[in-house]
Design a protein around this motif. Sequence first.
Motif, PDB file in Angstrom:
ATOM      1  N   UNK A  59       0.883  -1.262   0.007  1.00 45.14           N
ATOM      2  CA  UNK A  59       0.193   0.006   0.380  1.00 45.14           C
ATOM      3  C   UNK A  59       0.927   1.321   0.027  1.00 45.14           C
ATOM      4  N   UNK A  60       2.080   1.317   0.336  1.00 41.34           N
ATOM      5  CA  UNK A  60       3.179   2.430   0.225  1.00 41.34           C
ATOM      6  C   UNK A  60       3.455   2.389  -1.416  1.00 41.34           C
ATOM      7  N   UNK A  61       3.320   3.491  -1.755  1.00 41.45           N
ATOM      8  CA  UNK A  61       3.617   3.576  -3.335  1.00 41.45           C
ATOM      9  C   UNK A  61       4.781   4.733  -3.366  1.00 41.45           C
ATOM     10  N   UNK A  62       5.805   4.307  -3.780  1.00 41.44           N
ATOM     11  CA  UNK A  62       6.970   5.529  -3.542  1.00 41.44           C
ATOM     12  C   UNK A  62       7.318   6.124  -4.865  1.00 41.44           C
ATOM     13  N   UNK A  63       7.577   7.465  -4.969  1.00 40.54           N
ATOM     14  CA  UNK A  63       7.819   8.264  -6.381  1.00 40.54           C
ATOM     15  C   UNK A  63       9.190   8.896  -5.625  1.00 40.54           C
ATOM     16  N   UNK A  64      10.212   8.852  -6.574  1.00 40.35           N
ATOM     17  CA  UNK A  64      11.529   9.475  -6.325  1.00 40.35           C
ATOM     18  C   UNK A  64      11.518  10.755  -7.416  1.00 40.35           C
ATOM     19  N   UNK A  65      12.162  11.684  -6.848  1.00 39.28           N
ATOM     20  CA  UNK A  65      12.628  12.870  -7.441  1.00 39.28           C
ATOM     21  C   UNK A  65      13.625  12.433  -8.555  1.00 39.28           C
TER      22      UNK A  65
END
Length: 71
Positions: A59-65
């Motif tokens: 459920x944790x969705x990661x988006x990297x800059x």
Amino acid sequence: MKPKRRHQEFLGFLRQIGRTYRDAIDPQTREPVELHLVMDNYAAHKHKNVRQWLAKNPRFKVHFTRPTPHG
């Protein structure tokens, strides 16, 4: 003393978020809400143990800059 910024502390932070929002449910679907995290490319965020934990907690969705060019 400054707090350390290692993967161990980051995992503790992720667990705290998980506990805080464990009962957050989408009222329309009755499914647990996704938790979106926007992170920089700091090494602790990409550590093997962090990646394994995230794989077990979908459920944790990661988006990297992306790094910005300097100059």
